[in-house]
Design an enzyme around this catalytic site. Structure first.
Site, PDB file in Angstrom:
ATOM      1  N   ASP A  24     -10.591  23.215  15.833  1.00  0.00           N
ATOM      2  CA  ASP A  24      -9.472  22.316  16.056  1.00  0.00           C
ATOM      3  C   ASP A  24      -9.247  22.308  17.571  1.00  0.00           C
ATOM      4  OD1 ASP A  24      -7.358  20.597  15.925  1.00  0.00           O
ATOM      5  OD2 ASP A  24      -6.246  21.703  14.406  1.00  0.00           O
TER       6      ASP A  24
HETATM    7  C1  BGC Z   1      -4.793  18.746  14.856  1.00  0.00           C
HETATM    8  C2  BGC Z   1      -6.062  18.207  14.218  1.00  0.00           C
HETATM    9  C3  BGC Z   1      -6.564  17.014  14.992  1.00  0.00           C
HETATM   10  C4  BGC Z   1      -6.685  17.390  16.454  1.00  0.00           C
HETATM   11  C5  BGC Z   1      -7.190  16.263  17.316  1.00  0.00           C
HETATM   12  C6  BGC Z   1      -4.924  18.940  16.349  1.00  0.00           C
HETATM   13  O1  BGC Z   1      -3.700  19.250  16.935  1.00  0.00           O
HETATM   14  O2  BGC Z   1      -4.440  19.955  14.232  1.00  0.00           O
HETATM   15  O3  BGC Z   1      -5.820  17.851  12.889  1.00  0.00           O
HETATM   16  O4  BGC Z   1      -7.782  16.565  14.477  1.00  0.00           O
HETATM   17  O5  BGC Z   1      -5.436  17.789  16.946  1.00  0.00           O
HETATM   18  O6  BGC Z   1      -6.431  15.145  17.250  1.00  0.00           O
END
Ligand code: BGC
Length: 766
Positions: A290
């Site tokens: 992530d």
């Molecule tokens: C989220 C993810 C997401 C990523 C990029 C993170 O803060 O937890 O679900 O894909 O950001 O946007």
């Protein structure tokens, strides 16, 4: 047939599509320097490659000199229309193919939760709304559109779906999930993956299942806070959708979750990312971090003292790719290998997984897209039609006293009131382009509820609009105008709820967790004031999560939950209000009466029943609840055989008839209860469902073919077993509205399941 490499002259094997993928991967890895390998484990933000909106050869020369694994968001981080996104994608790929030593194209990833997060892309209902439709085929149609639009701009990977089982509505990201139940999440999630990935990898988008694992049940409902889920519950409830997504839907990628479980951050959990995911389930794809999750091992969880240590920890746990930029997997990883802290074989393994995906996608043969054609698949009438169908199917009629709804289109006057009545922005989920990037202007035409109503009612109907108040804040200055509007009208439609997004103005979405689940601001006061005028009130909820709406549920005659319905939300709500569409959406998550009840979910253990001193322990609106404008009757339950071995199947059939005067959909739900088991088991668990359309007076026979595999759970020794004994069968219209009951017995010895298992209940309708 063995292919003689020499016949292929100077052309490297990895560039020759006649060789099997594994040979091509081996060949390419054997040619790579350590720097080139590690570059494949990272990504770069598109914006870091641009100067004045154009690809800068100087920046590309610096950041892409050794190649790169991925490109972070072209559409989702710029303001470019689809053809320009595609052109930029081509330019970046051309640089990689022509200006780097080995010419390895990049995987371009984007967000796609409620549609491709891009200018002009179709905006569907937010995930919680898609789950409310209880219609996997619809969801597959939705994600097929997403695939088509993403592919047209040159993207290859979508960071969806969210398979977190959501057990705490205080969590702002509940709206991104498919609800509280593992079976529903798994079924809808797998349909989404199949539509997104498509039939052929060469034209598909790699789905990324996230957030691995159990992100939806954090301490206090606070985003990224620790998760306290014991190992058995983790496996039986929270991991189940991921397991099915890997084994049944073939999800190509997994994203770790930010939180820790019992002290171990998921990004550093070998148990999750390697032992369970790869060794037990046989996952062959690649794991992405992530955004910033590797860095967080050092700066958030404080389990690593340096960049190098964090990088080693994440890589060895099983994270192959660092997103969104190269920060920890760049230099620190190179140094770690040079210092002997990490073996090059470990690096090779991660590189191999990523390259394998690139070969399977056909990237080396087709790195470019036809940019001129990209706009053709954006915002077409067919896509709008699917967005409308999805929004209609997602709407849940929570309450409808004395048949207040549907309203007549010839009503003399209506008031349309509330902070979300005329808003288009408020109909969007947190990962829609407009909301996520805090854009002033909508990225695609969006129909507000006020406009939807205007186009629905007769030309003689007087419409009185008043905003009444804001979503948040305590100003009641707009109340007088709203009360006036209501007084002039035969009925008042009040559109209230939450605003989703990531900014300080938003009340739901990522990082927007709430301790108090009543309507934010003075919205409930507004409804009370309108109610006091004596004009009948219909509330339309625009919510990112279930709220506690006790007063409203007791006093307002009709309530619709429209979730975050997307671009056609206004038309869908109007259709339901005025009876052009008979609602049949069902809650994918229980509505608590009060926040203090949380967690409240239907599949509780038998011991979790006791009421509070001043409150019930029961949900205000239960899981699976949703009303219709017609009525359905269930009859003739037959279960056969009534005794079955632990590897067998049981047919559960019954008749269902539409006994009302309108055609409509019914969502038929099958629940099972393990009567006596070796461990405390839930009072009921969803094991099958079917959304079925019946004309007025029509009758059908439904047969649910329940596999005994579906009854399996992890026993005291953590083995997955089907235990013999009696099982109660409940067929109903919601988890609380059970229409038919029966039972069957599993006979013989306990059966341990070690290999594949059947996840889904097949349903036949005659
Ligand atoms: C989220 C993810 C997401 C990523 C990029 C993170 O803060 O937890 O679900 O894909 O950001 O946007």
């Amino acid at each position: 047939m063995e292919i003689d490499e020499k016949c292929y002259g100077e052309r490297p094997i990895y560039l020759d599509a006649t060789y099997p993928v594994e040979r091509r991967v081996d060949d390419l890895i054997s040619r790579m320097t350590l720097e080139e390998k590690i570059a494949q484990l990272g990504s770069v933000w598109t914006r870091d490659l641009l100067t004045d909106g154009k690809l800068s050869s100087e920046k590309a020369g610096q950041l892409l000199k050794n190649g790169i694994g991925q490109i972070t968001r072209i559409a989702g981080a710029t303001s470019l229309p689809p053809n320009e996104v595609a052109e930029l994608a081509n330019e970046i790929q051309r640089f990689l193919v022509e200006k780097t030593r080995l010419g390895i194209p990049a995987i371009i990833h984007e967000e796609c939760l409620s549609g491709f997060m891009a200018m002009s892309a179709t905006t569907f209902p937010q995930a919680i709304g898609l789950a409310s439709a209880w219609d996997p085929e619809l969801v597959k149609e939705v994600s097929s559109v997403i695939r088509e639009q993403m592919r047209a701009t040159g993207a290859h990977q979508g960071l969806s779906p969210v398979l977190d089982v959501a057990r705490d509505p205080r969590w702002g990201r509940v709206e991104e999930t498919l609800g509280e139940d593992p079976y529903l999440v798994m079924t809808v999630g797998c349909a989404y993956i199949k539509g997104l990935q498509g039939e052929r990898p060469g034209s598909g988008i790699i789905a990324t299942i996230k957030h691995f694992a159990a992100h939806g049940f954090s301490e206090g409902g606070r985003n990224c806070a620790p998760v306290h889920v014991p190992p058995r519950e983790l496996r039986d409830t929270f991991l189940l959708p991921f397991e099915a997504a890997v084994k049944e839907a073939g999800a190509g990628s997994v994203m770790n979750a930010y939180h820790d479980i019992d002290g171990i951050p998921c990004a550093a959990s070998q148990e999750l990312l390697t032992n369970i995911l790869r060794e037990k389930w046989g996952f062959k794809g690649f794991v992405v971090s992530d955004y910033g999750a590797i860095e967080m091992l050092q700066t958030f969880h404080h389990v690593a003292g340096s960049k190098k240590e964090a990088a080693k920890m994440a890589l060895e746990a099983g994270i192959d790719i660092e997103l969104p930029g190269v920060n920890y997997y760049g230099e620190p990883l190179i140094e770690a290998v040079r210092e002997g802290l990490i073996s090059e074989a470990t690096i090779d393994e991660a590189v191999r997984r990523h390259l394998r995906a690139k070969f399977i996608l056909g990237l080396f043969e087709n790195p470019y897209v036809d940019a001129g054609k990209a706009p053709v698949v954006f915002d077409t009438p067919e896509h709008r039609e699917i967005a409308l169908k999805a929004a209609c199917e997602s709407i849940v009629l929570l309450k409808n006293e004395n048949g207040v709804l549907p309203l007549s289109k010839n009503v003399g006057s209506i008031a349309v009131i509330g902070p979300s009545a005329a808003s288009t922005r408020n109909l969007l989920g947190d990962y829609s382009y407009t909301a996520h990037l805090s854009k002033e202007k909508d990225a695609v035409p969006i129909v507000s509820i006020l406009d939807g109503i205007k186009s629905m009612v007769s030309s003689d109907t007087a419409i009185h609009y008043a905003k009444g108040c804001e979503i948040s804040g305590d100003s009641t200055d707009g109340f007088a105008e709203a009360i006036e509007a209501a007084k002039k009208a035969e009925v008042a439609i009040v559109v209230v709820g939450e605003r989703s997004g990531l900014s300080a103005n938003d009340t739901s979405g990522e990082g927007r967790d709430r301790a108090d689940l009543r309507l934010p601001g003075v919205q409930e006061e507004l409804i009370r004031a309108i109610h006091a005028t004596g004009t009948p009130v219909v509330v339309v909820l625009i919510n990112g999560r279930p709220l506690s709406i006790e007063w409203m549920a007791a006093n307002v005659p009709a309530i619709l939950e429209a979730w975050l319905p997307g671009e056609e939300g206004g038309n869908a709500v109007a259709r339901v209000l005025f009876g052009d569409y008979n609602p049949a959406g069902r809650l994918p998550i229980s509505f608590p009466g009060q926040s203090g009840q949380i967690p409240v979910y239907y599949s509780r253990k038998p011991s979790s029943w006791k009421d509070y001193v001043f409150a019930s322990a029961k949900a205000l609106f239960p899981f699976g609840h949703g009303l219709s404008y017609t009525k359905f009757e269930y009859s003739n339950l037959e279960i056969s055989p009534d005794k079955v071995g632990p590897a067998g199947k049981v047919n559960i059939s019954f008749d269902i008839m539409n006994t009302g005067e309108r055609p409509g959909d019914e969502v038929v739900q099958l629940y099972v209860h393990d009567v006596i088991a070796s461990l405390a088991r839930p009072v009921k668990e969803l094991k099958g469902f079917r959304r079925i359309n019946l004309k007025a007076g029509e009758k059908k026979t439904l047969t649910f073919i329940l596999s005994m595999d579906q009854l399996a759970f992890h026993n005291r020794d953590m083995n997955l077993v089907v235990e013999p004994g009696m099982f109660e069968v409940m067929v109903g219209s919601s988890s609380e509205d059970i229409k038919l009951t029966g039972s069957f017995e599993v006979v013989g010895k306990e059966r341990e399941i070690t290999g594949t298992r059947c996840f889904f209940c097949q349903v036949i309708a005659d």
